[in-house]
Design a protein around this motif. Structure first.
Motif, PDB file in Angstrom:
ATOM      1  N   MET A 290       0.820  -1.206   0.000  1.00  0.00           N
ATOM      2  CA  MET A 290       0.000   0.000   0.000  1.00  0.00           C
ATOM      3  C   MET A 290       0.854   1.256   0.000  1.00  0.00           C
ATOM      4  N   GLU A 291       2.041   1.175   0.571  1.00  0.00           N
ATOM      5  CA  GLU A 291       2.925   2.343   0.610  1.00  0.00           C
ATOM      6  C   GLU A 291       3.439   2.693  -0.772  1.00  0.00           C
ATOM      7  N   THR A 292       3.627   1.691  -1.623  1.00  0.00           N
ATOM      8  CA  THR A 292       4.037   1.948  -3.004  1.00  0.00           C
ATOM      9  C   THR A 292       2.920   2.662  -3.756  1.00  0.00           C
ATOM     10  N   VAL A 293       1.695   2.231  -3.482  1.00  0.00           N
ATOM     11  CA  VAL A 293       0.539   2.898  -4.097  1.00  0.00           C
ATOM     12  C   VAL A 293       0.455   4.346  -3.618  1.00  0.00           C
ATOM     13  N   ARG A 294       0.666   4.540  -2.318  1.00  0.00           N
ATOM     14  CA  ARG A 294       0.615   5.899  -1.752  1.00  0.00           C
ATOM     15  C   ARG A 294       1.675   6.785  -2.373  1.00  0.00           C
ATOM     16  N   LEU A 295       2.857   6.223  -2.644  1.00  0.00           N
ATOM     17  CA  LEU A 295       3.929   7.010  -3.258  1.00  0.00           C
ATOM     18  C   LEU A 295       3.524   7.486  -4.648  1.00  0.00           C
ATOM     19  N   SER A 296       2.823   6.649  -5.377  1.00  0.00           N
ATOM     20  CA  SER A 296       2.344   7.045  -6.708  1.00  0.00           C
ATOM     21  C   SER A 296       1.340   8.188  -6.601  1.00  0.00           C
ATOM     22  N   GLU A 297       0.481   8.118  -5.591  1.00  0.00           N
ATOM     23  CA  GLU A 297      -0.486   9.197  -5.375  1.00  0.00           C
ATOM     24  C   GLU A 297       0.218  10.512  -5.045  1.00  0.00           C
ATOM     25  N   ILE A 298       1.275  10.410  -4.243  1.00  0.00           N
ATOM     26  CA  ILE A 298       2.023  11.619  -3.868  1.00  0.00           C
ATOM     27  C   ILE A 298       2.671  12.247  -5.089  1.00  0.00           C
ATOM     28  N   TYR A 299       3.267  11.413  -5.954  1.00  0.00           N
ATOM     29  CA  TYR A 299       3.890  11.951  -7.170  1.00  0.00           C
ATOM     30  C   TYR A 299       2.858  12.650  -8.057  1.00  0.00           C
ATOM     31  N   ALA A 300       1.674  12.060  -8.142  1.00  0.00           N
ATOM     32  CA  ALA A 300       0.612  12.664  -8.954  1.00  0.00           C
ATOM     33  C   ALA A 300       0.184  14.010  -8.374  1.00  0.00           C
ATOM     34  N   LYS A 301       0.082  14.056  -7.029  1.00  0.00           N
ATOM     35  CA  LYS A 301      -0.321  15.305  -6.376  1.00  0.00           C
ATOM     36  C   LYS A 301       0.753  16.375  -6.542  1.00  0.00           C
ATOM     37  N   LEU A 302       2.026  15.992  -6.405  1.00  0.00           N
ATOM     38  CA  LEU A 302       3.127  16.948  -6.572  1.00  0.00           C
ATOM     39  C   LEU A 302       3.157  17.509  -7.991  1.00  0.00           C
ATOM     40  N   GLU A 303       2.851  16.640  -8.947  1.00  0.00           N
ATOM     41  CA  GLU A 303       2.813  17.108 -10.339  1.00  0.00           C
ATOM     42  C   GLU A 303       1.633  18.048 -10.552  1.00  0.00           C
ATOM     43  N   GLU A 304       0.511  17.742  -9.898  1.00  0.00           N
ATOM     44  CA  GLU A 304      -0.688  18.578 -10.043  1.00  0.00           C
ATOM     45  C   GLU A 304      -0.451  19.994  -9.516  1.00  0.00           C
ATOM     46  N   ILE A 305       0.246  20.122  -8.387  1.00  0.00           N
ATOM     47  CA  ILE A 305       0.488  21.453  -7.813  1.00  0.00           C
ATOM     48  C   ILE A 305       1.775  22.092  -8.341  1.00  0.00           C
ATOM     49  N   GLU A 306       2.395  21.427  -9.315  1.00  0.00           N
ATOM     50  CA  GLU A 306       3.620  21.938  -9.946  1.00  0.00           C
ATOM     51  C   GLU A 306       4.698  22.234  -8.900  1.00  0.00           C
ATOM     52  N   ALA A 307       4.945  21.227  -8.061  1.00  0.00           N
ATOM     53  CA  ALA A 307       5.898  21.392  -6.964  1.00  0.00           C
ATOM     54  C   ALA A 307       7.308  21.668  -7.461  1.00  0.00           C
ATOM     55  N   ASP A 308       7.641  21.135  -8.643  1.00  0.00           N
ATOM     56  CA  ASP A 308       8.998  21.335  -9.160  1.00  0.00           C
ATOM     57  C   ASP A 308       9.255  22.784  -9.560  1.00  0.00           C
ATOM     58  N   LYS A 309       8.188  23.539  -9.813  1.00  0.00           N
ATOM     59  CA  LYS A 309       8.338  24.944 -10.197  1.00  0.00           C
ATOM     60  C   LYS A 309       8.334  25.893  -8.995  1.00  0.00           C
ATOM     61  N   ALA A 310       8.096  25.330  -7.815  1.00  0.00           N
ATOM     62  CA  ALA A 310       7.966  26.164  -6.615  1.00  0.00           C
ATOM     63  C   ALA A 310       9.209  26.989  -6.314  1.00  0.00           C
ATOM     64  N   PRO A 311      10.432  26.427  -6.371  1.00  0.00           N
ATOM     65  CA  PRO A 311      11.615  27.251  -6.074  1.00  0.00           C
ATOM     66  C   PRO A 311      11.747  28.461  -6.991  1.00  0.00           C
ATOM     67  N   ALA A 312      11.430  28.273  -8.284  1.00  0.00           N
ATOM     68  CA  ALA A 312      11.523  29.402  -9.218  1.00  0.00           C
ATOM     69  C   ALA A 312      10.473  30.456  -8.890  1.00  0.00           C
ATOM     70  N   ARG A 313       9.255  29.991  -8.554  1.00  0.00           N
ATOM     71  CA  ARG A 313       8.187  30.940  -8.206  1.00  0.00           C
ATOM     72  C   ARG A 313       8.527  31.711  -6.936  1.00  0.00           C
ATOM     73  N   ALA A 314       9.067  31.001  -5.931  1.00  0.00           N
ATOM     74  CA  ALA A 314       9.457  31.665  -4.690  1.00  0.00           C
ATOM     75  C   ALA A 314      10.562  32.683  -4.932  1.00  0.00           C
ATOM     76  N   SER A 315      11.505  32.340  -5.794  1.00  0.00           N
ATOM     77  CA  SER A 315      12.618  33.245  -6.091  1.00  0.00           C
ATOM     78  C   SER A 315      12.134  34.509  -6.793  1.00  0.00           C
ATOM     79  N   ILE A 316      11.158  34.362  -7.695  1.00  0.00           N
ATOM     80  CA  ILE A 316      10.601  35.526  -8.399  1.00  0.00           C
ATOM     81  C   ILE A 316       9.924  36.471  -7.402  1.00  0.00           C
ATOM     82  N   ILE A 317       9.172  35.897  -6.449  1.00  0.00           N
ATOM     83  CA  ILE A 317       8.512  36.726  -5.435  1.00  0.00           C
ATOM     84  C   ILE A 317       9.552  37.477  -4.611  1.00  0.00           C
TER      85      ILE A 317
END
Length: 701
Positions: A290-317
């Motif tokens: 179940m933890e492997t399934v949960r990890l997949s859900e987390i990756y999907a959620k991180l992609e949905e909120i564009e977590a990888d772009k957060a450092p650039a957005r924070a830096s612009i602010i």
């Protein structure tokens, strides 16, 4: 009963001195105890544990109360020693009596030789219990001394804000059930008070999601207090709506500035933390299916909120608010309070709460950062409620105005300029209706009273503002220019950071100069060089011998003694005048009546600014140097300040981020940057265009 009395006397030792077996002097008074309960606390347990003739708690309390009354001396606590005027006939005291029937007089002064008596009655109590009773007395006295010390060192007790509202059980049930998914906020029939002062009565507040509201009103009416009541949820806001109030600076610690902003997005931080834990378990081979399934859900959620772009957005602010790439790597503890307030704003902008509460956000920013913030907030998707005195900022940002006046809130669609026009139209309509229906006064008495009240208040405000326009006296001699000059000045606090090199500027009594530039560029330092508070490393400062400078500090509150009232403040600063003169000086700035006698600490930010202006102008300077004078002032006062400065016959140099004030007052615009000061010929319009072009080139918009 003899045993009970004996216990009382021994428990109070060594406060009791015996002249004989039947006569005693009490070397204590009511001041040793606050009430009968304190006497009971001190010796009640001792009596109950040792006395065979008085086991009943009520009886013991009654005895302690009468002992307290005896010590209290009917309010004459000043006498330290008491001579009982008749022998205490203990044998005649009935065992059934529930109290002591002593008579006494208070005749002896503290210098009486009676206190030197050393005769003591035989001990009839357990020494250990006696020690406990005495220790309890000492502990109480210590607490009393501590309270007295606190009263001496910190006599000021500030009032607190409170809010109350009428709420229906239906709304509460819907909110608790989690079925309320609207992001609109409607608060009906609520009151807000500050101490005993009522700020809002029966008010209503409606905030529609996605709209940006400007909360305006005169100083001291409760704008900041209303924001605090919303932020603390003292006023009921649906539980699922997230609120961020930019009020306090970020705490200084070892967290980097950029990381501090990233951590404000708690959803992203939670997902990343969970991702790291699950990956560690998978790497160790301890993960379950179940933890492997949960990890997949987390990756999907991180992609949905564009977590990888957060450092650039924070830096612009951060860049938009003035943080260079190097500053973003510094820890929060390396920044001053003003920069940590900017960090708090950056965190709020990055976190994107459902309701963002901003209280005078432009106070902490320079013109460049204000312009960036205006552009950024114009695309804000959720709800904003902002208190601001900056007219241009409100025109650029808000979609609605909420006007706080007469203990209620009125809403207007549009920016500040539209509010002014709509309000004027409403007043004209009210006036026409008032005049047309005057003959039916009895039928519309409520309307007339309300209108007349508002009209009178408006007249009072206008009268005060007109008076403020005259408060910069100019009955002084003309001084031949240049009256103030810096010639080829070099200055630095340390050799690694040279603030100015070859700085040459001059001003005279005709000058109306505004200095702008980024925070840290040296604007305040330049003002101190002009005033002579700082000495150039190289170069010359020249000032006319009859020049008399009035200075308003950016941190004007630091100049005020918060523990005294405004009248005392002026009295201490300018002694030798009568109270009426001090009241007249303060009254010109709207600090009248009861306000003038309240501790300065209890005044609002705008009222403190008015007190600082009253203090600055009292000695009648012929040249004013003003560092951010509009912070905390309401719009009416800013307008009056501008008119006053324009009518003033002396010189003015000011640092300001308030576009309205700059346009109304200044004839010259100086930009402080790169270790020097340059004049912008096109004034504020040219400077604004330069900044907008910089934003586009650097990608901050």
């Amino acid at each position: 009963m003899f045993h009970v009395v004996n216990l009382l006397l021994n428990a109070l030792s060594p406060k009791i001195h015996f002249l004989s077996n039947n006569v005693c002097v009490l070397d204590c008074g009511g001041a040793e105890f606050e009430d009968g309960e304190e006497v009971y606390d001190a010796i009640g347990g001792l009596l109950q544990g040792s006395s065979a003739d008085c086991k009943n708690e009520d009886d013991i309390r009654d005895i302690c109360l009468q002992m307290f009354n005896t010590l209290k001396l009917n309010g004459h606590a000043a006498s330290k020693q008491v001579l009982l005027d008749t022998p205490v006939q203990l044998s005649q005291i009935s065992a059934e009596s529930t109290g002591l029937t002593w008579t006494y007089v208070f005749l002896l002064s503290t210098s009486s030789t009676l206190s030197s008596s050393t005769h003591t009655p035989p001990q009839t109590v357990d020494a250990r219990k006696l020690e406990k009773a005495e220790a309890k007395l000492k502990q109480k006295q210590g607490r009393r001394n501590e309270r007295d010390s606190q009263k001496t060192t910190s006599p000021l007790v500030l009032e607190e804000a409170s809010a109350s509202q009428a709420s229906s059980k239906k709304d509460s049930r819907v909110d608790l059930s989690g079925k309320n998914r609207t992001y609109d906020i409607r608060i009906e029939n609520f009151d807000v008070s500050f101490g005993e002062r009522s700020l809002l009565q029966g008010a209503e507040l409606s905030l529609s999601t996605g709209r940006r509201y400007g909360l305006i009103g005169r100083n001291g009416l409760g704008k900041t207090t209303l924001l605090k009541m919303l932020a603390s949820r003292s006023l009921r806001v649906p539980a699922h709506i997230t609120i961020l109030h930019v009020e306090q600076e970020v705490a200084g610690d070892d967290t980097g500035a950029l990381q501090s902003v990233l951590e404000s997005d708690t959803v992203r931080e939670g997902l990343l933390t969970e991702e790291r834990l699950l990956n560690a378990r998978i790497a160790n081979g301890t993960a379950e299916g179940m933890e492997t399934v949960r990890l997949s859900e987390i990756y999907a959620k991180l992609e949905e909120i564009e977590a990888d772009k957060a450092p650039a957005r924070a830096s612009i602010i951060l860049c938009g608010l003035g943080f260079s790439p190097k500053m973003q790597t510094l820890t929060t503890k390396e920044f001053s309070g003003g920069w940590r307030m900017r960090l708090a704003l950056a965190r709020a902008l990055f976190a994107k709460p459902d309701l963002l509460l901003l209280d005078e956000p432009t106070n902490m920013l320079d013109v460049r950062a204000i312009l960036w913030l205006e552009n950024y907030l114009q695309t804000w998707q959720t709800t904003i409620l902002v208190v601001s005195h900056d007219r241009n900022f409100l025109n650029a940002v808000v979609t609605d105005i909420i006007h706080l006046h007469s203990q209620r809130l009125e809403s207007y669609r549009g920016d500040y300029e539209n509010f002014v026009k709509t309000k004027e139209d409403r007043l004209k309509n009210q006036q026409r209706e008032y005049e047309a229906q005057f003959q039916y006064r009895e039928h519309i008495q409520v309307f007339i009273d309300r209108f007349r009240y508002n009209a009178n208040r408006a007249a009072q405000v206008q009268s005060k503002l007109k008076l403020l326009e005259k408060l910069f006296p100019d009955n002084f001699e003309k001084l031949s220019p240049p009256v103030l000059q810096l010639d080829e000045v070099e200055f630095y606090y340390n050799t690694d950071q040279r603030l100015f090199t070859q700085l040459s500027v001059s001003a005279d009594l005709e000058s109306r100069i505004c200095i702008v530039g980024e925070n840290g560029a040296g604007k305040s330092t330049m003002l101190k060089l002009l005033m002579g508070e700082l000495t150039p490393v190289n170069g010359i400062r020249h000032a006319h011998r009859n020049l008399k400078i009035g200075y308003f500090s950016q941190h004007h509150v630091d100049q005020l003694d918060l523990n005294v009232c405004s009248i005392e403040l002026l009295l201490n600063k300018f002694p030798g005048r009568n109270e009426e003169e001090y009241r007249h000086q303060l009254g010109g700035y709207g600090i009248t009546g009861e306000l003038a006698t309240r501790p300065v600490a209890s005044l609002s930010g705008g009222q403190k600014s008015r007190v600082a202006f009253a203090q600055m102008t009292m000695p009648c300077p012929n040249f004013y140097i003003l560092d951010e004078p509009t912070n905390h002032l309401d719009m009416e006062t800013i307008e009056a300040l501008a008119k006053a400065l324009n009518k003033f016959k002396g010189g003015v140099v000011l640092v300001s981020h308030d576009e309205r004030l700059i346009r109304l007052v200044c004839r010259e615009l100086w930009v402080c940057e790169h270790g020097n000061v340059r004049r912008v010929e096109g004034g504020f319009d040219e400077y604004r265009d330069i900044l907008q072009e910089q934003f586009r080139k650097e990608g901050y918009l």
